[in-house]
Design a protein around this motif. Structure first.
Motif, PDB file in Angstrom:
ATOM      1  N   VAL A  46       4.897 -16.821 -46.925  1.00  0.00           N
ATOM      2  CA  VAL A  46       3.827 -16.526 -46.055  1.00  0.00           C
ATOM      3  C   VAL A  46       2.799 -17.552 -45.982  1.00  0.00           C
ATOM      4  O   VAL A  46       2.685 -18.386 -46.843  1.00  0.00           O
ATOM      5  N   ASP A  47       2.298 -18.011 -44.617  1.00  0.00           N
ATOM      6  CA  ASP A  47       1.530 -19.134 -44.486  1.00  0.00           C
ATOM      7  C   ASP A  47       0.093 -18.523 -44.135  1.00  0.00           C
ATOM      8  O   ASP A  47      -0.883 -19.412 -44.193  1.00  0.00           O
ATOM      9  N   THR A  48      -0.023 -17.464 -43.870  1.00  0.00           N
ATOM     10  CA  THR A  48      -1.304 -16.915 -43.276  1.00  0.00           C
ATOM     11  C   THR A  48      -1.473 -15.588 -44.150  1.00  0.00           C
ATOM     12  O   THR A  48      -0.713 -14.632 -43.837  1.00  0.00           O
ATOM     13  N   LEU A  49      -2.934 -15.371 -44.607  1.00  0.00           N
ATOM     14  CA  LEU A  49      -3.304 -14.192 -45.255  1.00  0.00           C
ATOM     15  C   LEU A  49      -4.453 -13.474 -44.395  1.00  0.00           C
ATOM     16  O   LEU A  49      -5.302 -14.054 -44.091  1.00  0.00           O
ATOM     17  N   LEU A  50      -4.004 -12.342 -43.635  1.00  0.00           N
ATOM     18  CA  LEU A  50      -4.798 -11.441 -42.642  1.00  0.00           C
ATOM     19  C   LEU A  50      -5.173 -10.498 -43.243  1.00  0.00           C
ATOM     20  O   LEU A  50      -4.478  -9.728 -43.878  1.00  0.00           O
ATOM     21  N   PHE A  51      -6.542 -10.250 -43.290  1.00  0.00           N
ATOM     22  CA  PHE A  51      -7.460  -9.247 -43.865  1.00  0.00           C
ATOM     23  C   PHE A  51      -8.471  -8.756 -42.739  1.00  0.00           C
ATOM     24  O   PHE A  51      -8.988  -9.490 -42.245  1.00  0.00           O
ATOM     25  N   MET A  67      -1.800 -20.467 -48.755  1.00  0.00           N
ATOM     26  CA  MET A  67      -1.959 -19.606 -47.669  1.00  0.00           C
ATOM     27  C   MET A  67      -3.237 -19.836 -46.859  1.00  0.00           C
ATOM     28  O   MET A  67      -4.342 -19.847 -47.798  1.00  0.00           O
ATOM     29  N   THR A  68      -3.497 -19.670 -45.582  1.00  0.00           N
ATOM     30  CA  THR A  68      -4.628 -19.694 -44.950  1.00  0.00           C
ATOM     31  C   THR A  68      -5.377 -18.468 -44.656  1.00  0.00           C
ATOM     32  O   THR A  68      -4.595 -17.707 -44.198  1.00  0.00           O
ATOM     33  N   PRO A  69      -6.622 -18.219 -45.084  1.00  0.00           N
ATOM     34  CA  PRO A  69      -7.121 -16.979 -44.970  1.00  0.00           C
ATOM     35  C   PRO A  69      -7.580 -16.731 -43.478  1.00  0.00           C
ATOM     36  O   PRO A  69      -8.028 -17.518 -42.896  1.00  0.00           O
ATOM     37  N   LEU A  70      -7.430 -15.529 -42.902  1.00  0.00           N
ATOM     38  CA  LEU A  70      -7.884 -15.249 -41.615  1.00  0.00           C
ATOM     39  C   LEU A  70      -8.431 -13.697 -41.734  1.00  0.00           C
ATOM     40  O   LEU A  70      -7.858 -12.598 -42.003  1.00  0.00           O
ATOM     41  N   CYS A  71      -9.757 -13.747 -41.226  1.00  0.00           N
ATOM     42  CA  CYS A  71     -10.600 -12.763 -41.166  1.00  0.00           C
ATOM     43  C   CYS A  71     -10.497 -11.664 -39.673  1.00  0.00           C
ATOM     44  O   CYS A  71     -10.618 -12.315 -38.966  1.00  0.00           O
ATOM     45  N   LEU A  72     -10.274 -10.568 -39.945  1.00  0.00           N
ATOM     46  CA  LEU A  72     -10.034  -9.592 -38.616  1.00  0.00           C
ATOM     47  C   LEU A  72     -11.134  -8.676 -38.742  1.00  0.00           C
ATOM     48  O   LEU A  72     -11.100  -7.759 -39.671  1.00  0.00           O
ATOM     49  N   GLN A  73     -12.303  -8.610 -38.057  1.00  0.00           N
ATOM     50  CA  GLN A  73     -13.315  -7.876 -37.966  1.00  0.00           C
ATOM     51  C   GLN A  73     -12.862  -6.254 -37.876  1.00  0.00           C
ATOM     52  O   GLN A  73     -12.041  -5.967 -37.015  1.00  0.00           O
ATOM     53  N   ARG A  74     -13.287  -5.419 -38.754  1.00  0.00           N
ATOM     54  CA  ARG A  74     -12.868  -4.218 -38.528  1.00  0.00           C
ATOM     55  C   ARG A  74     -13.323  -3.394 -37.400  1.00  0.00           C
ATOM     56  O   ARG A  74     -14.315  -3.512 -36.925  1.00  0.00           O
ATOM     57  N   GLN A  75     -12.193  -2.726 -36.973  1.00  0.00           N
ATOM     58  CA  GLN A  75     -12.490  -1.878 -35.438  1.00  0.00           C
ATOM     59  C   GLN A  75     -12.890  -0.405 -35.681  1.00  0.00           C
ATOM     60  O   GLN A  75     -12.209   0.301 -36.659  1.00  0.00           O
ATOM     61  N   GLY A  76     -13.551   0.148 -34.727  1.00  0.00           N
ATOM     62  CA  GLY A  76     -13.741   1.588 -34.780  1.00  0.00           C
ATOM     63  C   GLY A  76     -14.387   2.045 -36.155  1.00  0.00           C
ATOM     64  O   GLY A  76     -15.586   1.503 -36.239  1.00  0.00           O
ATOM     65  N   ALA A  77     -14.268   3.278 -36.799  1.00  0.00           N
ATOM     66  CA  ALA A  77     -15.215   4.052 -37.686  1.00  0.00           C
ATOM     67  C   ALA A  77     -15.539   2.945 -38.808  1.00  0.00           C
ATOM     68  O   ALA A  77     -14.451   2.098 -39.352  1.00  0.00           O
TER      69      ALA A  77
END
Length: 214
Positions: free
Chosen positions: A96-101, A178-188
């Motif tokens: 794994v090279d990227t951690l997506l959360f 690992m490079t951290p990458l943040c994904l903004q929560r969608q929906g509720a």
């Protein structure tokens, strides 16, 4: 080759989880997505709504390539230990090279600043933390008070932000590449129990499945 890692419970697997995997493949160009997933029990110590094989199967059907089980000692622990176990599991996979959360806050720099502040545990911070705990605040609320920054306290009030911050702290403690990458929560929002949103929360999805299984 690009390999994205995700840490999750999938209790239950819902549209937001599918979106995260799809985002990794379509937007990040991931060749593979590896998931570190809780087994029979959740972070609250309760049994998962579906068995681990069904939940892993849902993830695989929606584009994940490999699901690894997060050992129960990490899966049922505090946010810090949960995050540390998940990060260590993905790191030790050696791929794994990227951690997506996901998080409510899209500002990765702000999340990193909070993670750094919490890891420092300065004498002033420790004193304020003890004081807040003695006054009856929960640990999460006490941390928010001790950090002495209203904007950061607001970020710490959201559950997915807390996990995101712990992931960043774990990456630092483990000296992970690992490079951290943040994904903004969608929906509720996480605590929403309505199914009206296109992407309902895990609690709302759980209530739905519990109802139809009766």
């Amino acid at each position: 080759m690009k390999v994205v890692g995700i840490i999750a419970e999938y209790n239950p697997f819902h549209k937001g989880h599918a979106y995260q995997i799809r985002y990794a493949k379509e937007r990040l160009g991931a060749d593979y997505v590896i998931v570190a997933m809780s087994g029979p029990f959740t972070q609250r110590g309760t049994p998962a709504l579906f068995d681990k094989y069904s939940r892993a199967g849902h993830a695989l059907a929606c584009g994940a390539d490999l699901v690894l089980e997060l050992p129960v000692v990490y899966a049922t622990a505090s946010a810090q230990i949960f995050a540390t176990g998940g990060v260590a599991l993905l790191q030790n996979a050696g791929l794994v090279d990227t951690l997506l959360f996901g998080s409510e806050c899209p500002d990765l720099a702000a999340l990193k600043n909070i993670a750094d502040r919490l890891s420092e545990e300065s004498p002033a911070y420790q004193a304020l933390l003890r004081q807040a705990l003695q006054e009856g605040s929960s640990y999460a609320a006490a941390r928010a008070k001790a950090i002495e920054n209203p904007a950061y306290a607001e970020i710490l009030a959201q559950p997915n932000n807390i996990l995101a911050i712990e992931y960043l702290g774990a990456l630092s403690r483990l000296d992970s590449s690992m490079t951290p990458l943040c994904l903004q929560r969608q929906g509720a929002g996480y605590h929403e129990t309505s199914l009206d949103e296109d992407m309902a929360s895990a609690p709302a999805s759980g209530i739905f499945w519990q109802t139809i299984r009766r």
